[in-house]
Motif scaffolding. Structure first.
Motif, mmCIF file in Angstrom:
data_model
loop_
_atom_site.group_PDB
_atom_site.id
_atom_site.type_symbol
_atom_site.label_atom_id
_atom_site.label_comp_id
_atom_site.label_asym_id
_atom_site.label_seq_id
_atom_site.Cartn_x
_atom_site.Cartn_y
_atom_site.Cartn_z
ATOM 1 N N LEU A 132 0.823 -1.213 0.000
ATOM 2 C CA LEU A 132 0.000 0.000 0.000
ATOM 3 C C LEU A 132 0.853 1.256 0.000
ATOM 4 N N LEU A 133 1.926 1.251 0.789
ATOM 5 C CA LEU A 133 2.781 2.432 0.863
ATOM 6 C C LEU A 133 3.558 2.644 -0.434
ATOM 7 N N MET A 134 3.744 1.582 -1.205
ATOM 8 C CA MET A 134 4.363 1.744 -2.524
ATOM 9 C C MET A 134 3.428 2.472 -3.482
ATOM 10 N N MET A 135 2.121 2.482 -3.165
ATOM 11 C CA MET A 135 1.151 3.178 -4.006
ATOM 12 C C MET A 135 1.048 4.655 -3.662
ATOM 13 N N GLY A 136 1.449 5.032 -2.458
ATOM 14 C CA GLY A 136 1.353 6.424 -2.037
ATOM 15 C C GLY A 136 1.618 6.545 -0.558
ATOM 16 N N SER A 137 1.879 7.751 -0.127
ATOM 17 C CA SER A 137 2.211 7.997 1.276
ATOM 18 C C SER A 137 1.035 8.505 2.088
ATOM 19 N N ASP A 138 -0.127 8.644 1.456
ATOM 20 C CA ASP A 138 -1.313 9.083 2.175
ATOM 21 C C ASP A 138 -2.526 8.348 1.638
ATOM 22 N N ALA A 139 -3.649 8.457 2.358
ATOM 23 C CA ALA A 139 -4.848 7.702 2.007
ATOM 24 C C ALA A 139 -5.377 8.072 0.620
ATOM 25 N N ALA A 140 -5.335 9.357 0.280
ATOM 26 C CA ALA A 140 -5.867 9.792 -1.013
ATOM 27 C C ALA A 140 -5.071 9.181 -2.167
ATOM 28 N N SER A 141 -3.744 9.176 -2.056
ATOM 29 C CA SER A 141 -2.915 8.611 -3.119
ATOM 30 C C SER A 141 -3.160 7.106 -3.273
ATOM 31 N N ILE A 142 -3.268 6.408 -2.141
ATOM 32 C CA ILE A 142 -3.518 4.961 -2.189
ATOM 33 C C ILE A 142 -4.868 4.676 -2.818
ATOM 34 N N HIS A 143 -5.895 5.415 -2.426
ATOM 35 C CA HIS A 143 -7.231 5.201 -2.987
ATOM 36 C C HIS A 143 -7.254 5.505 -4.476
ATOM 37 N N ASN A 144 -6.579 6.570 -4.900
ATOM 38 C CA ASN A 144 -6.549 6.903 -6.322
ATOM 39 C C ASN A 144 -5.849 5.814 -7.134
ATOM 40 N N THR A 145 -4.749 5.287 -6.593
ATOM 41 C CA THR A 145 -4.029 4.229 -7.295
ATOM 42 C C THR A 145 -4.886 2.967 -7.397
ATOM 43 N N LEU A 146 -5.537 2.610 -6.292
ATOM 44 C CA LEU A 146 -6.401 1.430 -6.304
ATOM 45 C C LEU A 146 -7.584 1.627 -7.246
ATOM 46 N N ARG A 147 -8.155 2.807 -7.239
ATOM 47 C CA ARG A 147 -9.304 3.085 -8.106
ATOM 48 C C ARG A 147 -8.895 2.986 -9.575
ATOM 49 N N LYS A 148 -7.736 3.542 -9.903
ATOM 50 C CA LYS A 148 -7.263 3.477 -11.284
ATOM 51 C C LYS A 148 -6.986 2.033 -11.694
ATOM 52 N N GLY A 149 -6.424 1.250 -10.760
ATOM 53 C CA GLY A 149 -6.158 -0.149 -11.062
ATOM 54 C C GLY A 149 -7.428 -0.930 -11.333
ATOM 55 N N TRP A 150 -8.447 -0.749 -10.473
ATOM 56 C CA TRP A 150 -9.722 -1.429 -10.706
ATOM 57 C C TRP A 150 -10.367 -0.955 -12.000
ATOM 58 N N ASP A 151 -10.295 0.349 -12.257
ATOM 59 C CA ASP A 151 -10.909 0.910 -13.454
ATOM 60 C C ASP A 151 -10.268 0.341 -14.711
ATOM 61 N N ASP A 152 -8.919 0.271 -14.717
ATOM 62 C CA ASP A 152 -8.218 -0.276 -15.879
ATOM 63 C C ASP A 152 -8.524 -1.766 -16.059
ATOM 64 N N LEU A 153 -8.615 -2.487 -14.936
ATOM 65 C CA LEU A 153 -8.891 -3.922 -15.015
ATOM 66 C C LEU A 153 -10.249 -4.192 -15.645
ATOM 67 N N PHE A 154 -11.271 -3.501 -15.182
ATOM 68 C CA PHE A 154 -12.612 -3.747 -15.703
ATOM 69 C C PHE A 154 -12.783 -3.167 -17.106
ATOM 70 N N GLU A 155 -12.085 -2.084 -17.391
ATOM 71 C CA GLU A 155 -12.168 -1.516 -18.743
ATOM 72 C C GLU A 155 -11.556 -2.465 -19.766
ATOM 73 N N SER A 156 -10.431 -3.118 -19.388
ATOM 74 C CA SER A 156 -9.800 -4.075 -20.304
ATOM 75 C C SER A 156 -10.657 -5.308 -20.513
ATOM 76 N N SER A 157 -11.505 -5.627 -19.528
ATOM 77 C CA SER A 157 -12.380 -6.793 -19.667
ATOM 78 C C SER A 157 -13.731 -6.436 -20.270
ATOM 79 N N GLY A 158 -13.914 -5.172 -20.597
ATOM 80 C CA GLY A 158 -15.140 -4.749 -21.247
ATOM 81 C C GLY A 158 -16.304 -4.502 -20.308
ATOM 82 N N LEU A 159 -16.028 -4.391 -19.018
ATOM 83 C CA LEU A 159 -17.080 -4.149 -18.037
ATOM 84 C C LEU A 159 -17.018 -2.710 -17.559
ATOM 85 N N ALA A 160 -18.172 -2.156 -17.260
ATOM 86 C CA ALA A 160 -18.250 -0.785 -16.767
ATOM 87 C C ALA A 160 -18.921 -0.794 -15.400
ATOM 88 N N LEU A 161 -18.285 -0.164 -14.431
ATOM 89 C CA LEU A 161 -18.828 -0.116 -13.082
ATOM 90 C C LEU A 161 -19.136 1.323 -12.699
#
Length: 316
Positions: A132-161
């Motif tokens: 988690l700390l490799m994704m960012g040093s604060d909660a906002a950075s970690i959440h943004n990184t996780l959100r982008k990761g989930w978004d890219d994963l589902f976008e590549s699979s053709g799903l929209a959330l």
């Protein structure tokens, strides 16, 4: 000594290649990377912690040469260090305090399995927090990184959330990662011990897993972590990780309680099988099992049951 070093070297190479297989992109690499600590743990349980240390050092060097220093650091924290330390704890023993009439004591008191389980939670928390700390040093950075990761994963699979579903996945991700790491480390250690026992080289007797208990202060640690989950920010995320890991530990203790409380039941295997199937099918059921483990820690359910249990009938 040369044979032990050769085996440790082979285990280190195997572990490094299993970890590096993730770069292949093949589906089987997901299984191999989760089993990467297994060869090191087997060496540690059979040939001692020194073998695990040598194998882990070799594997770390190999990973560094194949994938770079950043990956070798991840490997050392996630695989080499837990394999060495857990093997050391499994083989740790001391003479029992009580002795016989002759003042001799031939039996050993082995390091409790419950404390080993707690160390697994500690390593899982370090691993998850590091990721988690490799994704960012604060909660906002970690959440943004996780959100982008989930978004890219589902976008590549053709799903929209929608946004609410993505927000829920962002919150669940650290908790799920912690629970998965605890389960993977515990499974690897159990498999390593089974392999060592099957080969006849396990240097300690197989423990009675129905008696697994966590240290008493673990309940207080879980309550404190649960309270800090509402603090907000990075502290809240880390508290959620700790609470998730301790909850899985208490779930494992809860299964030990189930195995004890069903000792005299007819069709015991069927009831236990149904319990495991329900937990496998419905994740929320794990919470009930964890609560059972906590209740046992607070009220001594197993001790009360065993005291009230009728004595077995004499054999005829």
């Amino acid at each position: 000594m040369i044979a032990t070093l050769s085996i440790a070297l082979a285990a280190g190479l195997a572990s490094a290649l299993m970890f590096a297989s993730i770069t292949s992109g093949e589906a089987i690499s997901l299984l191999l990377i989760n089993l990467a600590p297994l060869p090191l743990m087997v060496v540690g349980l059979v040939w001692g912690p020194l073998g695990a240390a040598v194998g882990g050092t070799v594997a770390t060097v190999v990973v560094a040469s194949l994938s770079g220093f950043s990956y070798c650091g991840v490997f050392a924290v996630a695989n080499a260090l837990p394999a060495w330390w857990l093997a050391h704890l499994v083989l740790l023993a001391r003479p029992r305090a009580d002795t016989d009439a002759a003042g001799r004591d031939d039996e050993l008191e082995w390091y409790p399995v419950g404390r080993i389980l707690l160390w697994i939670v500690v390593f899982a928390t370090i691993i998850t927090a590091t990721m988690l700390l490799m994704m960012g040093s604060d909660a906002a950075s970690i959440h943004n990184t996780l959100r982008k990761g989930w978004d890219d994963l589902f976008e590549s699979s053709g799903l929209a959330l929608n946004d609410s579903t993505l927000d829920a996945l962002v919150v669940i991700a650290p908790i799920g990662a912690e629970m998965a790491v605890v389960a993977v480390l515990a499974l690897n250690l159990w498999l390593a011990a089974k392999i060592a026992m099957t080969s006849g080289r396990l240097q300690r007797p197989w423990p009675d897993l129905k008696t697994v208990t966590l240290p008493r202060l673990t309940v207080a640690a879980l309550v404190a972590a649960a309270a800090l989950c509402f603090s907000g920010g990075l502290l809240s995320i880390l508290a959620q990780v700790v609470a998730a890991g301790l909850s899985v530990a208490y779930a494992m203790a809860g299964f030990a309680v189930l195995h004890t409380l069903t000792l005299t039941m007819k069709g015991r295997a069927l009831w236990l099988g149904c319990a495991y199937a329900v937990v496998a099918g419905f994740a929320w059921a794990l919470i009930a099992v964890a609560l059972l483990g906590i209740a046992d820690a607070l009220f001594g359910l197993r001790q009360r049951y065993l005291r009230a249990r009728p004595p077995p009938l004499p054999k005829t």
